[in-house]
Design an enzyme around this catalytic site. Structure first.
Site, mmCIF file in Angstrom:
data_model
loop_
_atom_site.group_PDB
_atom_site.id
_atom_site.type_symbol
_atom_site.label_atom_id
_atom_site.label_comp_id
_atom_site.label_asym_id
_atom_site.label_seq_id
_atom_site.Cartn_x
_atom_site.Cartn_y
_atom_site.Cartn_z
ATOM 1 N N HIS A 184 2.191 5.738 -1.397
ATOM 2 C CA HIS A 184 1.303 5.634 -0.231
ATOM 3 C C HIS A 184 1.166 4.169 0.199
ATOM 4 O O HIS A 184 1.354 3.831 1.374
ATOM 5 C CB HIS A 184 -0.058 6.232 -0.609
ATOM 6 N N GLU A 185 0.878 3.290 -0.755
ATOM 7 C CA GLU A 185 0.683 1.874 -0.404
ATOM 8 C C GLU A 185 1.988 1.251 0.102
ATOM 9 O O GLU A 185 1.980 0.446 1.032
ATOM 10 C CB GLU A 185 0.144 1.090 -1.603
ATOM 11 N N HIS A 244 2.527 2.139 3.657
ATOM 12 C CA HIS A 244 1.798 1.200 4.526
ATOM 13 C C HIS A 244 2.629 -0.061 4.736
ATOM 14 O O HIS A 244 2.839 -0.512 5.866
ATOM 15 C CB HIS A 244 0.459 0.812 3.887
ATOM 16 N N HIS A 255 -2.250 5.708 8.640
ATOM 17 C CA HIS A 255 -2.610 7.041 8.141
ATOM 18 C C HIS A 255 -2.287 8.098 9.204
ATOM 19 O O HIS A 255 -2.351 7.813 10.404
ATOM 20 C CB HIS A 255 -4.099 7.076 7.777
ATOM 21 N N TYR A 265 -5.743 11.522 5.287
ATOM 22 C CA TYR A 265 -7.020 11.573 4.550
ATOM 23 C C TYR A 265 -7.246 13.000 4.036
ATOM 24 O O TYR A 265 -6.745 13.971 4.610
ATOM 25 C CB TYR A 265 -8.186 11.278 5.492
#
Lengths: 646, 40
Positions: A91-92, A95, A101, A150
């Site tokens: 996930h990071e 980014h 997101h 989210y």
């Protein structure tokens, strides 16, 4: 959705640097995350070797990253305590590669409703969205299953969800932190113009009639057949488990007829490896005679053998069983090759044969151990909460024995499934020769998503690492010491007694709802893949690139006339060629001089200097003479003193 | 079978956002380092 602007892209091989404060387990999990990127995308990672921009991974307070390549040299990405999970790390890094997101994309209001009155005061800004001049959804539909979405409880101030999906079925889908979704991969591959993944080689579920380019080998006695069911079993394939009419094919070699020793070769298409190691994974159904056998070979091609040379890799052992069994075979091929499945009819009569399905080949390491739990849904429902079930004890290639404890119906503190890894006692003699406390072994517990295509799997995994310095709470004993010393004696189902060390893991391994989703349970069974890897090489600091990139500075200077560039302190300088009576000179050795020229120059220079000095001296003498004469005249009042006579 | 001591390596936090919240972080969208100089 991605940040628009090519300037935010990284090169497809991203330089990284592990700062010293990173946990060892985190470093190991980051390496696993990189492997997922390599398997499923063209994004690769390499240790920083002086590139202008690189990602510095450190242990900050939490898990965070910037979005995109900010082109500021050292770009930080934090993997703090509690962040050392593969999905969090992926996930990071998504980014960092340029993704926001998912629920912030321009069209999100078509798919989710943000419940503004349920969001913590002051946290509303976390639900911003960006218009399509700022972010791009890369022409991919809204993805409830994105690992960048989210969860429904994000920033909630009570118990009600802050994000309500327009399609209720996706309410519990959003917020998955297991693996890349298909759309995550599609977007990443589009953003970086990927044409093929780095380490993926082949996958085949035999649904298409071309059987993925596989060929029937020559020199054998019979062929493998593409079927949907086989005499003697299986009744269905493994990919679809017979759920779809008109599909559900697998490959079958019948041993009902034919003579002992008859063979059938099924060969993959030509494959071109990049690494020198591969993992072959497939499902195998053995319904023949116990003497029938399946062998894995490779046919390797090089200049000396353009038709290929066969090399035996492994014989698949095991008695016939009414079950599709998962197998892994490690290969070590470095030239063009094919994988060869060789079936051989053994002695005795047979009512079935050998079957293959869901073949995957990738340039990765194979998992070491398989723990299959039958009727898993029933076990989830019927195991009392707070009760663990334990895998068999597995011995790793390093000699340590370990096992996994699973709480199928939640732990005492959480409704989620819990998963813990423990060292156990094994063979007395082997254990006695091992190093204790166990140093830097990473144990990984993976619940396998049994999708036929390895690239589409969203398996759930967690890892823990044995820290030889870690002590048991409130004790002087080491947590990862010999289980005979620090563990507890337990009794196996068959009455065997052994010691189990403390368990390390998580009470929130996976929710039951997610365990029931995708293909974590197939044919009623769940499959855990367990492995132990030595990651002690990650304990030491990552080497820094040279502070003065010598080669780069010299690359900027071109020394002419066979001059050589060398570092002179921190500067690059040319060393020029010198002969017996000549030499090159100049900052790039661009001028040439000889000794004769030098002598002439020296003589001429000397003469010129002599003449100039002579002129100067004459001028000075003349001037002084004039000055002295004038002074004498002034002293005599203008009268010349002479001898006077009266 | 007897039960041995077990340790939660993540404190039972389910998601990275829970980890960041427990760490007292108030980052942009929960886990994004937002540089004011960043042109968006």
């Amino acid at each position: 959705n991605s940040l628009i602007g090519d300037q935010y892209l990284w090169p497809t091989t991203v330089p990284y640097y592990f700062e010293d404060d990173l946990d060892i387990n985190a470093k190991g999990v980051i390496m696993k995350a990189f492997e997922q990127y390599r398997l499923k995308t063209c994004i690769d990672y390499k240790p920083w070797s002086g590139e202008k921009n690189y990602i510095s991974v450190f242990k900050g307070s939490g898990c965070f990253s910037s979005v995109g390549n900010q082109r500021k040299g050292k770009q930080t990405l934090s993997i703090g305590a509690g962040c050392d999970r593969i999905a969090t790390i992926e996930h990071e890094f998504l980014h960092a590669l340029g993704f926001w997101h998912e629920q912030s994309r321009a069209d999100r209001d078509d798919y989710v409703t943000i419940m503004w009155d349920r969001i913590q005061a002051g946290r509303e800004h976390n639900f911003n969205k960006y218009d399509d001049t700022t972010s791009s959804s890369l022409n991919v539909p809204y993805d409830y299953g994105s690992m960048m979405h989210y969860s429904k409880t994000a920033f909630q101030n009570g118990t009600e969800p802050t994000i309500v999906t327009k399609i209720p079925a996706f309410s519990d889908v959003i917020g998955q932190r297991m693996e890349f979704s298909d759309s995550d991969l599609l977007k990443l591959n589009r953003l970086y113009n990927c044409t093929r993944p780095t380490t993926f080689l082949d996958t085949c579920d035999f649904e298409l009639e071309n059987i993925c380019g596989m060929i029937q080998g020559q020199g054998d006695n019979t062929d493998w057949e593409r079927v949907t069911k086989a005499t003697g079993g299986p009744d269905t394939d493994y990919s679809n488990m017979g759920r779809c009419t008109g599909t559900g094919y697998f490959m079958h070699f019948s041993t009902v007829s034919g003579s002992e020793g008859h063979t059938a070769l099924l060969e993959s298409r030509l494959l071109y490896p990049n690494r020198n190691y591969q993992c072959l994974q497939f499902f195998y159904y053995h319904s023949g005679n116990p003497n029938d056998k399946l062998e894995i070979w490779v046919r390797e091609y090089d200049e000396a053998s353009p038709s290929g040379t066969l090399r035996m890799i492994e014989t698949i052992t095991g008695l016939p069983e009414t079950l599709w069994q998962l197998h892994h075979v490690s290969l070590n091929v470095s030239t063009k090759f094919r994988v060869v499945f060789k079936g051989t009819k053994g002695a005795g009569s047979s009512t079935g044969g050998l079957s293959l399905d869901d073949v995957n080949l990738s340039e990765t390491t194979c998992p070491e151990h398989v723990w299959r739990i039958k009727n898993f849904k029933s076990i989830m429902e019927n195991t009392p909460r707070g009760t663990a079930i334990y895998s068999p004890r597995f011995r790793s290639k390093y000699g340590y024995t370990f096992q996994m404890g699973l709480y199928p119906n939640g732990t005492e503190t959480s409704e989620d499934m819990g998963a813990y890894a423990s060292l156990t006692s094994g063979d007395d003699v082997i254990d006695g020769d091992l190093t204790w406390p166990c140093p830097w072994m990473q144990i990984t517990m993976m619940l396998m998503d049994q999708n036929a295509d390895i690239r589409k799997r969203m398996s759930n995994q967690r890892s823990v690492t044995s820290d030889p310095n870690q002590k048991v709470e409130g004790s002087t004993m080491f947590s990862w010491d010999n289980p005979r010393k620090v563990g507890m004696e337990v009794t196996d189902g068959d009455g065997t007694k052994y010691f189990r060390g403390p368990g390390f893991g998580t009470s929130v391994y996976l929710t039951q709802a997610r365990a029931l989703s995708r293909e974590f349970i197939k044919g009623g069974d769940a499959i855990f893949l367990l492995s132990m890897e030595d990651i002690s090489h990650l304990v030491s600091s990552q080497p820094l690139p040279p502070t003065t990139p010598t080669d780069d500075l010299c690359a900027l200077i071109k020394c002419e006339n066979d001059g050589v560039c060398v570092m002179d302190g921190v500067k690059a300088a040319c060393r020029c060629v010198v002969g017996d009576d000549w030499s090159y000179y100049g900052d790039r050795c661009q001028f040439k001089s000889s000794i004769q020229e030098g002598v002439v120059t020296a003589v001429v220079s000397t003469v010129v200097v002599f003449v100039v000095m002579l002129v100067v001296i004459v001028v000075i003498v003349v001037c002084l003479k004039k000055k002295y004469k004038k002074k004498m005249n002034d002293m005599g009042g203008g009268t010349t003193t002479q001898n006077n006579y009266a | 079978t007897s039960k041995v001591t077990e340790y939660d390596v993540d404190g039972g936090k389910e998601d990275l956002f829970a980890v960041n919240q427990a760490a007292g972080l108030d980052l942009f969208e929960g886990d994004i380092l937002y540089d004011e100089e960043q042109v968006r």
